[in-house]
Design an enzyme around this catalytic site. Sequence first.
Site, PDB file in Angstrom:
ATOM      1  N   GLY A   1      -5.458  -4.639   0.042  1.00 57.18           N
ATOM      2  CA  GLY A   1      -5.548  -3.436  -0.800  1.00 57.18           C
ATOM      3  C   GLY A   1      -6.364  -3.737  -2.046  1.00 57.18           C
TER       4      GLY A   1
ATOM      5  N   ARG B   1      -8.220  -4.501   5.689  1.00 54.29           N
ATOM      6  CA  ARG B   1      -7.060  -5.320   6.065  1.00 54.29           C
ATOM      7  C   ARG B   1      -7.314  -6.009   7.403  1.00 54.29           C
ATOM      8  NH1 ARG B   1      -2.966  -4.592   2.480  1.00 54.29           N
ATOM      9  NH2 ARG B   1      -2.848  -2.610   1.333  1.00 54.29           N
TER      10      ARG B   1
ATOM     11  N   ASP C   1      -1.207 -12.179  -0.241  1.00 56.71           N
ATOM     12  CA  ASP C   1      -0.694 -13.167   0.718  1.00 56.71           C
ATOM     13  C   ASP C   1      -1.355 -13.067   2.093  1.00 56.71           C
ATOM     14  OD1 ASP C   1       0.576 -10.743   1.021  1.00 56.71           O
ATOM     15  OD2 ASP C   1       2.579 -11.571   1.313  1.00 56.71           O
TER      16      ASP C   1
ATOM     17  N   THR D   1      -3.003  -8.771  -6.393  1.00 57.07           N
ATOM     18  CA  THR D   1      -2.206  -7.666  -5.846  1.00 57.07           C
ATOM     19  C   THR D   1      -1.556  -6.923  -7.006  1.00 57.07           C
ATOM     20  OG1 THR D   1      -0.199  -7.011  -4.655  1.00 57.07           O
ATOM     21  CG2 THR D   1      -0.293  -9.296  -5.355  1.00 57.07           C
TER      22      THR D   1
ATOM     23  N   ASP E   1       1.091  -5.529  -6.697  1.00 55.13           N
ATOM     24  CA  ASP E   1       2.534  -5.700  -6.486  1.00 55.13           C
ATOM     25  C   ASP E   1       3.106  -6.910  -7.228  1.00 55.13           C
ATOM     26  OD1 ASP E   1       2.327  -3.529  -4.850  1.00 55.13           O
ATOM     27  OD2 ASP E   1       2.677  -4.598  -2.977  1.00 55.13           O
TER      28      ASP E   1
ATOM     29  N   ASP F   1       3.572  -9.887  -6.292  1.00 52.71           N
ATOM     30  CA  ASP F   1       4.610 -10.584  -5.521  1.00 52.71           C
ATOM     31  C   ASP F   1       4.120 -11.876  -4.875  1.00 52.71           C
ATOM     32  OD1 ASP F   1       2.952  -9.440  -3.671  1.00 52.71           O
ATOM     33  OD2 ASP F   1       4.520  -8.497  -2.480  1.00 52.71           O
TER      34      ASP F   1
ATOM     35  N   GLY G   1       5.154  -1.108  -4.148  1.00 52.48           N
ATOM     36  CA  GLY G   1       5.987  -2.307  -4.173  1.00 52.48           C
ATOM     37  C   GLY G   1       6.651  -2.438  -2.824  1.00 52.48           C
ATOM     38  N   ARG G   2       5.947  -3.103  -1.919  1.00 57.05           N
ATOM     39  CA  ARG G   2       6.399  -3.183  -0.525  1.00 57.05           C
ATOM     40  C   ARG G   2       7.647  -4.060  -0.384  1.00 57.05           C
ATOM     41  NH1 ARG G   2       4.280  -2.553   4.347  1.00 57.05           N
ATOM     42  NH2 ARG G   2       2.326  -1.739   3.514  1.00 57.05           N
TER      43      ARG G   2
ATOM     44  N   GLU H   1       8.501   1.811  -3.360  1.00 58.35           N
ATOM     45  CA  GLU H   1       8.367   2.378  -2.001  1.00 58.35           C
ATOM     46  C   GLU H   1       9.166   1.583  -0.963  1.00 58.35           C
ATOM     47  OE1 GLU H   1       4.232   1.959  -0.863  1.00 58.35           O
ATOM     48  OE2 GLU H   1       4.261  -0.154  -1.407  1.00 58.35           O
TER      49      GLU H   1
ATOM     50  N   ARG I   1      13.615  16.659  -8.125  1.00 57.69           N
ATOM     51  CA  ARG I   1      12.254  16.658  -7.559  1.00 57.69           C
ATOM     52  C   ARG I   1      11.780  15.220  -7.427  1.00 57.69           C
ATOM     53  NH1 ARG I   1      10.231  21.969  -8.582  1.00 57.69           N
ATOM     54  NH2 ARG I   1      12.064  23.195  -8.092  1.00 57.69           N
TER      55      ARG I   1
ATOM     56  N   GLN J   1      -2.102   4.361  -8.713  1.00 63.53           N
ATOM     57  CA  GLN J   1      -1.767   3.086  -9.384  1.00 63.53           C
ATOM     58  C   GLN J   1      -2.813   2.014  -9.157  1.00 63.53           C
ATOM     59  OE1 GLN J   1       2.796   2.365  -8.509  1.00 63.53           O
ATOM     60  NE2 GLN J   1       1.896   3.800  -7.075  1.00 63.53           N
TER      61      GLN J   1
HETATM   62  O1  F6P Z   1      -1.587  -3.928  -2.031  1.00 64.83           O
HETATM   63  C1  F6P Z   1      -0.228  -3.775  -1.783  1.00 64.83           C
HETATM   64  C2  F6P Z   1       0.114  -2.353  -1.731  1.00 64.83           C
HETATM   65  O2  F6P Z   1      -0.192  -1.819  -2.951  1.00 64.83           O
HETATM   66  C3  F6P Z   1       1.561  -2.053  -1.329  1.00 64.83           C
HETATM   67  O3  F6P Z   1       2.434  -1.866  -2.392  1.00 64.83           O
HETATM   68  C4  F6P Z   1       1.416  -0.787  -0.528  1.00 64.83           C
HETATM   69  O4  F6P Z   1       2.451  -0.667   0.411  1.00 64.83           O
HETATM   70  C5  F6P Z   1       0.104  -0.977   0.136  1.00 64.83           C
HETATM   71  O5  F6P Z   1      -0.680  -1.711  -0.752  1.00 64.83           O
HETATM   72  C6  F6P Z   1      -0.601   0.317   0.493  1.00 64.83           C
HETATM   73  O6  F6P Z   1      -1.784  -0.013   1.093  1.00 64.83           O
HETATM   74  P1  F6P Z   1      -2.808   0.972   1.772  1.00 64.83           P
HETATM   75  O7  F6P Z   1      -3.890   1.206   0.770  1.00 64.83           O
HETATM   76  O8  F6P Z   1      -3.320   0.224   2.944  1.00 64.83           O
HETATM   77  O9  F6P Z   1      -2.090   2.241   2.085  1.00 64.83           O
END
Ligand code: F6P
Length: 356
Positions: free
Chosen positions: A10, A72, A103, A125, A127, A129, A170-171, A222, A269, A277
């Site tokens: 991403g 990816r 990662d 990232t 995230d 992480d 935030g996976r 998420e 809501r 983001q």
């Molecule tokens: O890069 C990590 C992330 O931001 C995750 O938090 C999220 O689930 C994912 O990317 C979303 O990626 P995409 O752009 O492939 O939908």
Amino acid sequence: MKIGMLTGGGDCPGLNAVIRAVVRKGSFHYEDDFLGFMEGWRGLLEDKTMELDLESVGGILPRGGTILRTSRTNPAKHEGGLQRCVDNLKKHGCEALIAIGGDDTLSVAQKLFAIGVKVIGVPKTIDNDLSGTDFTFGFDTAVNIATEAIDRVHTTAEAHNRVIVVEVMGRSAGWIATYSGIAGGADVILIPEVPFDIDQVAELIKQRHARGRYFSIVVAAEGAQFCDGNEKHGGGSPDGRDEFGHVRLGGIGSSLASEIEKRTGFETRSVVLGHIQRGGSPTAFDRVLATRYGLGAIDMVHRGEFGQMAALRGNKIVSVPLAEAIATNRKVDQEILDAATGILDKLDYKVANVSS
Ligand code: F6P
């Protein structure tokens, strides 16, 4: 020396700042030449390249996205993919490769290192992480965007006596949710590390409203999970898996909103911040951090520190094994979690602690 470079996974604000720093220091100090591989590992696999020189990196420092584009793609999932990467590096006379990614991207870098490629990683990232480093660039930008959104949602929630759920990225770790939740004064923060009991979340909101508050803000990563483990609540479809096996997440915000409304009777809501983001210009903090990572990476190439990743430890850029960076996902640490709950009202604190 001729050096290849790519950005994978991403995208993330600050990628261009890394590319610029590598090319500038490499050109000015080491007389290096560079070749960009386009769209992450796909470019190395399919030999899609772009020239990278001082001119091509001019003016890119404040720009979001990546001039090398990204994907990816996982070469290990393609027949003979890793060898094709090796062959394409050889074909272009690239003696080293700088891979900028999270990662997934760095796990491929590690595989290539194991078969002899001189590779250096740079941690990326939003995230935050990735193990081995204190912070990844892009995280600060994402947190600032999410915090601004929470501030905005606050005023409209207050005006309408509503509960509003803000779903952030935030996976597998809740860094963005926790930081933006603290910074934005959220009432409830839900993260993947701590599966939550929806009845306790509703109870906490009811208690707060019983004390005279008439609106609440919930921030949810998420990847946050209902503690009954019911997959449908967390969103994500098994069909949308990428080549690294990740499902596409999303939907926790609206599930939460309807469950909260059902249990509390308060109008609720949800908003999903999603790719907002990740887009746009990096913060000054991320521009500086990304620049320092880029400078660290090109120095590592010339010190021959291959199979390593540039990392931030304290306030120093150091070099750590790629294997360490990809070993585990870095979860939100206890001290930050304590900061999130430590500011709660005594009654809410009790409920929050029961659910964790
Ligand atoms: O890069 C990590 C992330 O931001 C995750 O938090 C999220 O689930 C994912 O990317 C979303 O990626 P995409 O752009 O492939 O939908």
